[in-house]
Design a protein around this motif. Sequence first.
Motif, PDB file in Angstrom:
ATOM      1  N   VAL A   1      -7.316   0.625 -30.403  1.00 39.62           N
ATOM      2  CA  VAL A   1      -6.368   0.837 -31.247  1.00 39.62           C
ATOM      3  C   VAL A   1      -6.114   2.198 -31.611  1.00 39.62           C
ATOM      4  O   VAL A   1      -6.993   3.316 -31.857  1.00 39.62           O
ATOM      5  CB  VAL A   1      -6.641   0.114 -32.601  1.00 39.62           C
ATOM      6  N   TYR A   2      -4.899   2.755 -31.501  1.00 43.63           N
ATOM      7  CA  TYR A   2      -4.399   4.190 -32.023  1.00 43.63           C
ATOM      8  C   TYR A   2      -5.006   4.560 -33.388  1.00 43.63           C
ATOM      9  O   TYR A   2      -4.703   3.843 -34.177  1.00 43.63           O
ATOM     10  CB  TYR A   2      -3.133   4.189 -31.807  1.00 43.63           C
ATOM     11  N   ASP A   3      -5.480   5.664 -33.311  1.00 42.96           N
ATOM     12  CA  ASP A   3      -6.193   6.282 -34.453  1.00 42.96           C
ATOM     13  C   ASP A   3      -6.026   7.796 -34.925  1.00 42.96           C
ATOM     14  O   ASP A   3      -6.966   8.292 -35.185  1.00 42.96           O
ATOM     15  CB  ASP A   3      -7.633   6.005 -34.495  1.00 42.96           C
ATOM     16  N   SER A   4      -4.797   8.225 -34.966  1.00 43.02           N
ATOM     17  CA  SER A   4      -4.480   9.388 -35.275  1.00 43.02           C
ATOM     18  C   SER A   4      -5.023   9.996 -36.431  1.00 43.02           C
ATOM     19  O   SER A   4      -5.420  10.949 -36.641  1.00 43.02           O
ATOM     20  CB  SER A   4      -3.111   9.887 -35.075  1.00 43.02           C
TER      21      SER A   4
ATOM     22  N   THR B   1      -7.203   7.948 -40.236  1.00 41.36           N
ATOM     23  CA  THR B   1      -7.905   6.956 -40.824  1.00 41.36           C
ATOM     24  C   THR B   1      -6.748   5.987 -41.146  1.00 41.36           C
ATOM     25  O   THR B   1      -6.995   4.817 -41.113  1.00 41.36           O
ATOM     26  CB  THR B   1      -8.717   7.357 -41.931  1.00 41.36           C
ATOM     27  N   ILE B   2      -5.619   6.384 -41.887  1.00 40.91           N
ATOM     28  CA  ILE B   2      -4.791   5.468 -42.348  1.00 40.91           C
ATOM     29  C   ILE B   2      -4.030   4.718 -41.173  1.00 40.91           C
ATOM     30  O   ILE B   2      -3.757   3.504 -41.277  1.00 40.91           O
ATOM     31  CB  ILE B   2      -3.686   6.220 -43.290  1.00 40.91           C
ATOM     32  N   THR B   3      -3.632   5.381 -40.176  1.00 39.42           N
ATOM     33  CA  THR B   3      -3.285   4.731 -39.092  1.00 39.42           C
ATOM     34  C   THR B   3      -3.904   3.736 -38.418  1.00 39.42           C
ATOM     35  O   THR B   3      -3.550   2.410 -38.203  1.00 39.42           O
ATOM     36  CB  THR B   3      -3.159   5.749 -37.986  1.00 39.42           C
ATOM     37  N   LEU B   4      -5.205   3.946 -38.228  1.00 36.49           N
ATOM     38  CA  LEU B   4      -6.101   2.712 -37.855  1.00 36.49           C
ATOM     39  C   LEU B   4      -6.229   1.592 -38.841  1.00 36.49           C
ATOM     40  O   LEU B   4      -6.368   0.445 -38.589  1.00 36.49           O
ATOM     41  CB  LEU B   4      -7.429   3.418 -37.715  1.00 36.49           C
ATOM     42  N   ALA B   5      -6.435   1.720 -40.299  1.00 36.24           N
ATOM     43  CA  ALA B   5      -6.574   0.764 -41.055  1.00 36.24           C
ATOM     44  C   ALA B   5      -5.334  -0.039 -41.093  1.00 36.24           C
ATOM     45  O   ALA B   5      -5.468  -1.343 -41.064  1.00 36.24           O
ATOM     46  CB  ALA B   5      -6.610   1.347 -42.354  1.00 36.24           C
ATOM     47  N   MET B   6      -4.244   0.505 -40.916  1.00 35.90           N
ATOM     48  CA  MET B   6      -2.923  -0.198 -41.241  1.00 35.90           C
ATOM     49  C   MET B   6      -2.670  -1.043 -39.667  1.00 35.90           C
ATOM     50  O   MET B   6      -2.331  -2.167 -39.853  1.00 35.90           O
ATOM     51  CB  MET B   6      -1.794   0.743 -41.250  1.00 35.90           C
ATOM     52  N   LEU B   7      -2.905  -0.242 -38.711  1.00 34.63           N
ATOM     53  CA  LEU B   7      -2.736  -1.209 -37.439  1.00 34.63           C
ATOM     54  C   LEU B   7      -3.790  -2.104 -37.196  1.00 34.63           C
ATOM     55  O   LEU B   7      -3.240  -3.361 -36.648  1.00 34.63           O
ATOM     56  CB  LEU B   7      -2.852  -0.058 -36.029  1.00 34.63           C
TER      57      LEU B   7
ATOM     58  N   GLY C   1     -15.187   6.822 -29.308  1.00 37.22           N
ATOM     59  CA  GLY C   1     -14.928   7.495 -30.639  1.00 37.22           C
ATOM     60  C   GLY C   1     -13.521   7.669 -30.976  1.00 37.22           C
ATOM     61  O   GLY C   1     -13.291   8.455 -32.231  1.00 37.22           O
ATOM     62  N   GLY C   2     -12.434   7.208 -30.114  1.00 40.18           N
ATOM     63  CA  GLY C   2     -11.274   7.300 -30.440  1.00 40.18           C
ATOM     64  C   GLY C   2     -10.610   8.809 -30.806  1.00 40.18           C
ATOM     65  O   GLY C   2     -11.335   9.576 -30.319  1.00 40.18           O
ATOM     66  N   LEU C   3      -9.361   8.717 -31.179  1.00 42.87           N
ATOM     67  CA  LEU C   3      -8.704  10.208 -31.352  1.00 42.87           C
ATOM     68  C   LEU C   3      -9.469  10.896 -32.319  1.00 42.87           C
ATOM     69  O   LEU C   3      -9.250  12.114 -32.270  1.00 42.87           O
ATOM     70  CB  LEU C   3      -7.189   9.868 -31.823  1.00 42.87           C
ATOM     71  N   LEU C   4     -10.044  10.295 -33.235  1.00 42.58           N
ATOM     72  CA  LEU C   4     -10.498  10.835 -34.467  1.00 42.58           C
ATOM     73  C   LEU C   4     -11.975  11.726 -34.149  1.00 42.58           C
ATOM     74  O   LEU C   4     -12.235  12.764 -34.681  1.00 42.58           O
ATOM     75  CB  LEU C   4     -10.785   9.817 -35.606  1.00 42.58           C
TER      76      LEU C   4
ATOM     77  N   GLY D   1      -4.632  11.446 -25.012  1.00 43.25           N
ATOM     78  CA  GLY D   1      -5.561  11.298 -26.098  1.00 43.25           C
ATOM     79  C   GLY D   1      -5.443   9.674 -26.199  1.00 43.25           C
ATOM     80  O   GLY D   1      -6.589   9.053 -26.252  1.00 43.25           O
ATOM     81  N   ALA D   2      -4.323   9.193 -26.277  1.00 47.32           N
ATOM     82  CA  ALA D   2      -4.216   7.546 -26.442  1.00 47.32           C
ATOM     83  C   ALA D   2      -4.748   7.092 -25.044  1.00 47.32           C
ATOM     84  O   ALA D   2      -5.207   5.572 -25.127  1.00 47.32           O
ATOM     85  CB  ALA D   2      -2.790   7.159 -26.628  1.00 47.32           C
ATOM     86  N   MET D   3      -4.487   7.382 -24.112  1.00 46.72           N
ATOM     87  CA  MET D   3      -4.967   6.990 -22.567  1.00 46.72           C
ATOM     88  C   MET D   3      -6.517   6.958 -22.441  1.00 46.72           C
ATOM     89  O   MET D   3      -6.868   6.231 -21.781  1.00 46.72           O
ATOM     90  CB  MET D   3      -4.138   7.905 -21.491  1.00 46.72           C
ATOM     91  N   ALA D   4      -7.105   7.757 -23.412  1.00 48.22           N
ATOM     92  CA  ALA D   4      -8.572   7.527 -23.311  1.00 48.22           C
ATOM     93  C   ALA D   4      -9.032   6.422 -23.756  1.00 48.22           C
ATOM     94  O   ALA D   4     -10.101   5.705 -23.229  1.00 48.22           O
ATOM     95  CB  ALA D   4      -9.102   8.705 -24.129  1.00 48.22           C
ATOM     96  N   HIS D   5      -8.183   5.457 -24.505  1.00 46.14           N
ATOM     97  CA  HIS D   5      -8.468   4.449 -25.027  1.00 46.14           C
ATOM     98  C   HIS D   5      -8.548   3.199 -24.030  1.00 46.14           C
ATOM     99  O   HIS D   5      -9.253   2.752 -23.856  1.00 46.14           O
ATOM    100  CB  HIS D   5      -7.513   3.925 -26.170  1.00 46.14           C
TER     101      HIS D   5
END
Length: 378
Positions: free
Chosen positions: A274-277, A279-285, A318-321, A330-334
């Motif tokens: 899940v995209y995590d640009s 911390t709030i992005t990850l929490a909400m998504l 480790g995500g984007l963070l 960056g997101a493709m690393a996921h």
Amino acid sequence: MSYITGTGLTPFGKHEGRSSLDLMSMAAQLALDDAGLKRADIDGILCGYSTVSPHIMLATVFAEHFGVQPSYAHAVQVGGATGLAMAMLAHHLVDAGLARHVLVVGGENRLTGQSRDASIQALAQVGHPDYEVPLGPTIPAYYALVASRYMHEYGVTQEDLAEFAVLMRNHALSHPGAQFHEPISVTDVMASKPVALPLKLLDCCPVSDGGAACIVSREPAGDAQIKVRGCAQAHTHQHVTAAPALGELGAEIAIARAKTASGLSISDVRYAAVYDSFTITLAMLLEDLGLAGRGEAAAQVRAGYFSRDGAVPLNTHGGLLSYGHCGVGGAMAHLSEAHLQMTGRAGARQVRDASVTLLHGDGGVLSSHVSMFLERVR
């Protein structure tokens, strides 16, 4: 029907002397090697945008640089959702019989090839040119506004948001390609420099050099076959001043459509990317996707639910963070990490079961969304 037959991912961080095209080529070759294919096998190319190299024909520029002559080439740009949007388009292209092997690639030398001011200026253009940009907000400022509203509505604290940064850093520690390998705590996040309150430095993803690629094919390859089970998009707004209320954002729409397309439910998910640009992005998504209840994602992080040995492991690279963020790559690393997990090749990071994976990308300020289900069929 389509399959992810190979992925490639460079380390993220500093790549002195490497251009965006160089980093894309590195990742693309890794993906070809992973799939057991040659450059001549590629008949489709999908290329993400680059803020460092904003060419109007970047897909064909890359094709020439990499030495392929595809029958289909297309550049895509929907912010952070671009990587998964390209994978979704590749899925439809091979499913329709327009291509056999589509190379999906993104990468940038944002850290070494672009000044801080140029990066801020480029990313600020996500704002409305008349009503937002003249007021000077940056991407972190837009997400800080969203975070403030979210915290107000659901009683979430800054310490709660910090839990996501700590989790992503813990996961990055065991990946040699991650940009950061120093452990952090909630206290460290809280003590980090304010960027746009309530977001602090460690609530934000870094700027990185790097590249990532995947190959979407009509036929499976290798012993482990990873099928695109279903995917969908949603685009509710572009500018934060036009955004719908919390609880009505595009992630909920995209996941509902993806569940219909795939015939799967959230209870089927064994691994999440899940995209995590921020911390709030990850929490909400996580909550919009149904992986956690409203306002409850942080508590689930503390309880180990999203840890490597938890019920639904999340972003184990480790995500984007903490792995880093080089734009589209960056997101493709996921996706690359999900493929490694699903094929049992994640080494020390390997989870118990990644047979069904949910991926989700977010572009803009929670503006563009892509949800995708992958399934290991053998």
